[in-house]
Scaffold this motif. Sequence first.
Motif, PDB file in Angstrom:
ATOM      1  N   ASP A 352     -21.158  -5.440   8.383  1.00 57.42           N
ATOM      2  CA  ASP A 352     -21.273  -6.863   8.730  1.00 57.42           C
ATOM      3  C   ASP A 352     -20.602  -7.161  10.070  1.00 57.42           C
ATOM      4  N   ARG A 353     -19.402  -6.663  10.260  1.00 58.02           N
ATOM      5  CA  ARG A 353     -18.654  -6.996  11.475  1.00 58.02           C
ATOM      6  C   ARG A 353     -19.297  -6.419  12.725  1.00 58.02           C
ATOM      7  N   HIS A 354     -19.844  -5.244  12.623  1.00 55.90           N
ATOM      8  CA  HIS A 354     -20.458  -4.613  13.788  1.00 55.90           C
ATOM      9  C   HIS A 354     -21.953  -4.899  13.888  1.00 55.90           C
ATOM     10  N   GLU A 355     -22.480  -5.753  12.973  1.00 52.02           N
ATOM     11  CA  GLU A 355     -23.891  -6.172  12.994  1.00 52.02           C
ATOM     12  C   GLU A 355     -24.821  -4.957  13.000  1.00 52.02           C
ATOM     13  N   LEU A 356     -24.600  -4.089  12.047  1.00 51.94           N
ATOM     14  CA  LEU A 356     -25.386  -2.863  11.944  1.00 51.94           C
ATOM     15  C   LEU A 356     -26.534  -2.970  10.952  1.00 51.94           C
ATOM     16  N   TRP A 357     -26.793  -4.188  10.441  1.00 53.94           N
ATOM     17  CA  TRP A 357     -27.913  -4.363   9.512  1.00 53.94           C
ATOM     18  C   TRP A 357     -29.243  -4.447  10.259  1.00 53.94           C
ATOM     19  N   VAL A 358     -29.219  -4.987  11.449  1.00 52.99           N
ATOM     20  CA  VAL A 358     -30.450  -5.128  12.244  1.00 52.99           C
ATOM     21  C   VAL A 358     -30.222  -4.441  13.588  1.00 52.99           C
ATOM     22  N   PRO A 359     -30.876  -3.335  13.874  1.00 56.89           N
ATOM     23  CA  PRO A 359     -31.738  -2.576  12.964  1.00 56.89           C
ATOM     24  C   PRO A 359     -30.929  -1.855  11.892  1.00 56.89           C
ATOM     25  N   ASN A 360     -31.590  -1.471  10.839  1.00 58.96           N
ATOM     26  CA  ASN A 360     -30.877  -0.945   9.668  1.00 58.96           C
ATOM     27  C   ASN A 360     -30.962   0.576   9.544  1.00 58.96           C
ATOM     28  N   THR A 361     -31.211   1.257  10.636  1.00 64.15           N
ATOM     29  CA  THR A 361     -31.320   2.725  10.573  1.00 64.15           C
ATOM     30  C   THR A 361     -30.006   3.358  10.136  1.00 64.15           C
ATOM     31  N   PHE A 362     -28.919   2.928  10.752  1.00 62.83           N
ATOM     32  CA  PHE A 362     -27.616   3.497  10.391  1.00 62.83           C
ATOM     33  C   PHE A 362     -27.215   3.106   8.970  1.00 62.83           C
ATOM     34  N   ALA A 363     -27.540   1.876   8.561  1.00 61.12           N
ATOM     35  CA  ALA A 363     -27.201   1.443   7.202  1.00 61.12           C
ATOM     36  C   ALA A 363     -27.951   2.267   6.169  1.00 61.12           C
ATOM     37  N   ILE A 364     -29.227   2.525   6.405  1.00 61.73           N
ATOM     38  CA  ILE A 364     -30.004   3.354   5.474  1.00 61.73           C
ATOM     39  C   ILE A 364     -29.425   4.759   5.417  1.00 61.73           C
ATOM     40  N   HIS A 365     -29.095   5.307   6.574  1.00 65.83           N
ATOM     41  CA  HIS A 365     -28.526   6.659   6.623  1.00 65.83           C
ATOM     42  C   HIS A 365     -27.203   6.721   5.853  1.00 65.83           C
ATOM     43  N   THR A 366     -26.371   5.713   6.033  1.00 64.87           N
ATOM     44  CA  THR A 366     -25.068   5.715   5.365  1.00 64.87           C
ATOM     45  C   THR A 366     -25.211   5.593   3.863  1.00 64.87           C
ATOM     46  N   PHE A 367     -26.052   4.683   3.411  1.00 60.13           N
ATOM     47  CA  PHE A 367     -26.183   4.484   1.968  1.00 60.13           C
ATOM     48  C   PHE A 367     -26.897   5.651   1.293  1.00 60.13           C
ATOM     49  N   ARG A 368     -27.741   6.319   2.003  1.00 54.57           N
ATOM     50  CA  ARG A 368     -28.330   7.525   1.425  1.00 54.57           C
ATOM     51  C   ARG A 368     -27.262   8.602   1.221  1.00 54.57           C
ATOM     52  N   ILE A 369     -26.353   8.715   2.186  1.00 55.34           N
ATOM     53  CA  ILE A 369     -25.239   9.653   2.016  1.00 55.34           C
ATOM     54  C   ILE A 369     -24.417   9.280   0.783  1.00 55.34           C
ATOM     55  N   VAL A 370     -24.160   7.987   0.619  1.00 57.30           N
ATOM     56  CA  VAL A 370     -23.372   7.531  -0.530  1.00 57.30           C
ATOM     57  C   VAL A 370     -24.096   7.837  -1.831  1.00 57.30           C
ATOM     58  N   MET A 371     -25.389   7.558  -1.886  1.00 51.46           N
ATOM     59  CA  MET A 371     -26.140   7.742  -3.125  1.00 51.46           C
ATOM     60  C   MET A 371     -26.269   9.217  -3.488  1.00 51.46           C
ATOM     61  N   ILE A 372     -26.413  10.058  -2.492  1.00 46.83           N
ATOM     62  CA  ILE A 372     -26.545  11.488  -2.772  1.00 46.83           C
ATOM     63  C   ILE A 372     -25.205  12.100  -3.173  1.00 46.83           C
ATOM     64  N   SER A 373     -24.126  11.592  -2.608  1.00 46.06           N
ATOM     65  CA  SER A 373     -22.808  12.194  -2.846  1.00 46.06           C
ATOM     66  C   SER A 373     -22.137  11.670  -4.099  1.00 46.06           C
ATOM     67  N   ILE A 374     -22.475  10.464  -4.529  1.00 42.78           N
ATOM     68  CA  ILE A 374     -21.779   9.862  -5.660  1.00 42.78           C
ATOM     69  C   ILE A 374     -22.154  10.585  -6.946  1.00 42.78           C
ATOM     70  N   GLN A 375     -21.287  10.510  -7.918  1.00 42.72           N
ATOM     71  CA  GLN A 375     -21.597  11.093  -9.211  1.00 42.72           C
ATOM     72  C   GLN A 375     -22.786  10.346  -9.822  1.00 42.72           C
ATOM     73  N   PRO A 376     -23.752  11.074 -10.390  1.00 46.00           N
ATOM     74  CA  PRO A 376     -25.018  10.435 -10.800  1.00 46.00           C
ATOM     75  C   PRO A 376     -24.837   9.263 -11.761  1.00 46.00           C
ATOM     76  N   GLN A 377     -23.875   9.343 -12.655  1.00 47.62           N
ATOM     77  CA  GLN A 377     -23.731   8.280 -13.635  1.00 47.62           C
ATOM     78  C   GLN A 377     -23.200   6.986 -13.035  1.00 47.62           C
ATOM     79  N   TYR A 378     -22.715   7.034 -11.805  1.00 51.66           N
ATOM     80  CA  TYR A 378     -22.195   5.826 -11.164  1.00 51.66           C
ATOM     81  C   TYR A 378     -23.134   5.288 -10.084  1.00 51.66           C
ATOM     82  N   SER A 379     -24.306   5.881  -9.934  1.00 51.23           N
ATOM     83  CA  SER A 379     -25.167   5.512  -8.807  1.00 51.23           C
ATOM     84  C   SER A 379     -25.644   4.075  -8.910  1.00 51.23           C
TER      85      SER A 379
END
Length: 895
Positions: A352-379
Amino acid sequence: MTSPPGNWPGGMTTPTNRWTWVVLCEAGRKSGGESHQPTSDEPSNHSNSKTIVHWGKHRDKIKRKMVVAPSRPESVFTLPLLPPPPSLCPAKRWRHVHLPLHPRCCGCCSALRPRYKRLVDNIFPVNPEDGLVKSNMEKLTFYSLSSPDKLDRIGEYLYQKATKDINRKRYKLAEIAMEAMDLLLQACHAQTTLNLFVESFLRMVQKLLEDSNPNLKIMATNSFVKFANINEDTPSYHRRYDFFISKFSSMCHSDAASMRDSLRLAGIKGLQGVIRKTVSDDLVENIWEAEHMEKIVPSLLFNMQSGDLTPVEDATNVTPPALAEEVLRELVGRASFGHIRSVLKPLLTHLDRHELWVPNTFAIHTFRIVMISIQPQYSYTVVETLMQHLDNNFKSSPKTRTSLAVVLSKIIAIAAGESVGPSALDIINNLLTHLRTSVSTTSEITPEESQYQEALINALGEFANHHPDYQKIEIMLFIMNTVPDLSKKSKGDQMLQNILLKSLLKVGTQYSTVSFEKAFPASFLQPLLKMARAPHNPTRMVVMQILQALLDRHQNEQVLSSVSVKPYPALSQEPPSRSDIIFTHKYGANIMQALIDSMALSDRVDALTSSFNTAALLIVEMSCNETVQEFLLFILGIQQVASTVDTLGNVHKCSLHAISIGLLVLISRVSGINNLLEYAQKIVDARREEASHFLPPLLEPKKQAGKTFNLALPHLAIDKLALGECLQNAGMDAQRLNTGAPYSLNQTDHPGHRHSWVESVSNQLTQRNSSADLTVYNGDVDSVSSSPGVCKKLLAPEFNFDAMKRALAEPTEAAKREQRERQMQIVRTFREGEFDDLMRRTEPKHDLIQNRLNELFNSLAVERQITQSDTKSSQLQACNEKPIYETNFPELFYY
């Protein structure tokens, strides 16, 4: 340099049994005087530094031992000093200076110092550039292992020496001290007294990090990483890492021109070490607190966003973005259920502070890392947190909300595989809530708001796509129950209906239909067919697309996307299963009735084409000998609506005639009935010559405005009797077609009620699925055990080969006509005759069962007379009347 003389001033002789330390320094002249230039026999003085000359006698040999720099006074102590020789001390030019003893000196020579101090001193070389003295370091290590109780003192002494070296900018000696501590830590990590040594070790690391020298910071970080990789047997509960987290985080943001990447790499490695050291032990400092995560996560994201988002295959060249991504994966992977939100909150705040939602390329990349790395039961927790963040940003710009929704759609599929039960429906409900909020808060749908809604719908579809089919049905049913009823006709309700049905379509396209009975449960089909009659054209078209997605099991939707009387070469088909045939008997009439009602609501080409596509898929998927008559009645119903409904326009009527002939050609090809195909082709040829407007393609209402069409062409219409003859000539039963009535507008359907064989042949009903009609009877009077819906053939009296052959052959027209007349006579008799007359006509031909019942009833009457003698008169009066149970019920009504 000249050796000291044998005689000393004052008549004193040179000492012979001990070392003598003499400190000489330049006295200098007073103000205005000239400084003395030493001779070749005098010790030189450079940069006003003190020179300490050491003489000693050993085995009658006097020699100069060493010259020690004056910046290390702790290594020098003096014995009672003697006056210097005259050659080294000219008058008023030189004087001797006594240095005080070091406070930790416990004796008058090095032999009297503690052994650990002597061992520590010996690891430092004369020239700092030579590095650590390996042989002496091995002695110190052996001593530490042999005397582990001295380990804490060794660490403290090394820390003191390194502190003084750092303060005096002698960084080489400080690096040697740090290297020695690393070696001791690696060798003695199994000692029980390691905690005390670690305290000195961490203090030294902190001291090096506080200095401005970048090389010391990098070396201190590497030492801390080595320490973090050591598994301690006994944890230290009072140890804190606040300073290291802050310092390493600040190094991650370093902007030094020369060593920027090196410092950032060191800072990221340091954070990785802190994570490994603290996460593995629950008793040490809680690193998941907000004050720590607000430093660690933004530092990692800051380095990630400064690099390329594509994965780097070269593992030898580690860059800050790649290492930061690795550390973020490790951090998220170690997070438990209660700690994952502590990571996500600073992550969202940073975006939010760095206005990285638009465009959202970095946000998608970051959240994909989070989803892949997190334990499956907490996704699913990540999805919930992101949707809560979307709630908090409901007043943000549509672009920001759209980017958030797109990020959600990209990651929600990963969470879908682990979401079961209430969590799946809760996510679906949240997405639908966002859709309803979007529709209710905007009076006009802007392109940006439409993109936001499409992103939410895509997220819903992606989430449903990774669920099993039975859960997809539950999701579709859940969405269908949230669609506003047709009674709400406001513009906002229509928009909401359209949006929710699009969501349902998105889920339906992900569903792979195997059995229609499972794909269309009654609780789902009934409201869906109601929406097919919606007055809003886009809503009806979405419903048609939903039906097409669920009906199309062989990917024929694109093949049948246009109305045509030409063959479809790419059509794929297979015979329907028994369960599909049963489903057609149950709900086929309801679906076809809804299609007719939908076709009559609009003359738009796209709406009519969509309805034709649905009807064509229904025919292709369910057509067989048992269902072809029902489909022909459906086609006749479309033609009847076009011919009898006066409220329809001429163009609309022409389009319905074109759809009916197109479906007739299709069913004749699909069912393989050549007689039916020949008849349909004759109609097509006749219409092509006389009325081409009754053939596809459909007419555009706007282009045909003002034109007149001849609609009174009954000889070009599809004839019901001719269809029946085609079926009979093909050896099929046409009873349902001959006696049934074509579909008409606005008939009530009951999806939960099954069409019985009695209802399926009724032609006197005003509404479908109502009570049975007597015209269904197609057997003789005595046929009680006949199968419903099966035409019984009467065998000839003689049972020879010719008679049996004639019985198997098709009946003649006269026999058919006679059979129909006999059936109509039976119908009239049972409709107009009295009940007593019907009983006389259907008297049973033998009274075996009746006689047995009479005997039972008579025995019951005798018992009643014995037990109830006081009511004899009333019983005699009752006996005079015929009991109701003696009345013979007509056998024809048995079922």
